[in-house]
Design an enzyme around this catalytic site. Structure first.
Site: not given
Ligand code: F6P
Length: 331
Positions: A15, A129, A175, A133, A76, A107
């Site tokens: 992210g 991030t 999350r 976390d 990702r 992470d």
């Molecule tokens: O890790 C950062 C984050 O924004 C989390 O807070 C969230 O759960 C996740 O990424 C959402 O991911 P995506 O953008 O792939 O929906």
């Protein structure tokens, strides 16, 4: 003319987080200043597999510092997640003569980096991030901007919630981590916070507190719910049915990931980006850069994964005490 000391590649992964651009800029400019060639990899680990790498100059990273997002793009990567993907990535790094890969991410991205290091690629991680976390570091790039964005949005919600004498359930990102929710809980004076690390599914107690708050004269209330708990719309319905207080849910979602980085995010990202190159120059291998006791430091990537991080109990207690009359809730 400085002799080229080696080739560094830098990528952003997972992210995006405001301040990632500042970190890339710092890696590129410090790298050039110290005599390295620095390659920008596009679209995270996918960019290695697809050979999307280009040499970056001092000017290529101009006008990036103040912008959120990542100009290198991020992804990702499912292919890199597999063992063959990592093996292939290592071969491509060798083909391009990349000595060190700097990974800016969370992470998941660091797990990828750790596993890539087994195939002989030197990896250096910088924490990026909004979730805050990552156990080994007190600070992750993007958290400060994201939490301020969420805080401002919740201030606005509180105003309309107040006018209508409603209850507001607001869902913030995270999350599996409740740091944004915890900080908004304190910064916005929330009457309730639901964190994945702490919430025991006792919705009855939450509803009881909301009822008593209303009876005591509170005209409006804000409940901050972390994404990891989720179900904000059904929670709002449940609160409304059980308390008779009109309740609305708002999911802040990805708007928390955008926006111009705060000074703190720009400065810490810049310091960690430069520090990453410093440790490369010192010959260090497979390290993660972070903050400990307020100062930048580095730690072995494998050791970092053995560390644990939880929600600060005292901060959690403060959030609960300040937002809810203590006679209603024991914390
Ligand atoms: O890790 C950062 C984050 O924004 C989390 O807070 C969230 O759960 C996740 O990424 C959402 O991911 P995506 O953008 O792939 O929906």
């Amino acid at each position: 003319m400085i002799e080229c000391k080696g080739k560094i590649a830098v990528l952003t992964s997972g992210g995006d987080a405001p301040g990632m651009n500042a970190a890339v800029r710092a890696v590129v400019r410090t790298g050039i200043a110290k005599g390295y060639e620095v390659f920008g990899v596009r679209r995270g680990y996918n960019g290695i597999l697809n050979k999307e790498m280009e040499l970056l100059t001092f000017h290529d990273v101009s006008e990036k510092l103040q912008h959120g997002g990542t100009f290198l793009f991020t992804a990702r990567s499912a292919e890199f997640g597999k063992e063959e993907g990592k093996q292939k990535a290592a071969e491509i790094c060798r083909e391009f003569g990349i000595d060190t890969l700097v990974v800016i991410g969370g992470d998941g991205s660091f797990k990828g980096a750790r596993d890539l290091s087994k195939y002989g690629v030197n990896v250096i991680g910088i924490p990026g991030t909004i979730d805050l976390d990552i156990a080994y570091t007190e600070y992750t790039i993007g958290f400060d901007t994201a939490v301020n964005t969420a805080m401002e949005a919740i201030d606005r919600l509180r105003e309309t919630s107040n006018s209508h004498e409603r209850c507001s359930v607001v869902e913030v990102m995270g999350r599996s981590a409740g740091y944004i929710a915890l900080w908004c809980g304190i910064a916005n004076g929330a009457e309730g916070i639901l964190l994945p690390e702490k919430f025991n599914n006792d919705y009855e107690q939450l509803i009881e507190v909301i009822k008593k708050n209303r009876e005591s004269g509170m005209t409006h209330q804000v409940i901050v719910n972390a994404e990891g708990i989720g179900h904000s719309h059904s929670l709002a319905k449940r609160i409304e049915e059980a308390t008779g207080i009109e309740t609305r849910a708002t999911i802040l979602g990805h708007l928390q990931r955008g926006g111009s980085p705060t000074a703190r995010d720009r400065v810490y990202a810049s310091v960690m980006g430069s520090y990453a190159v410093d440790i490369i120059d010192q010959g260090k291998k497979n390290r993660l850069v972070g903050y400990k006791d307020g100062s930048v430091y580095d730690v072995d990537i494998k050791e970092a994964f053995e560390m644990q991080k939880g929600i600060d109990d005292y901060e959690y207690k403060v959030a609960n005490i300040l937002g809810t009359r203590s006679e209603y809730k024991k914390v």
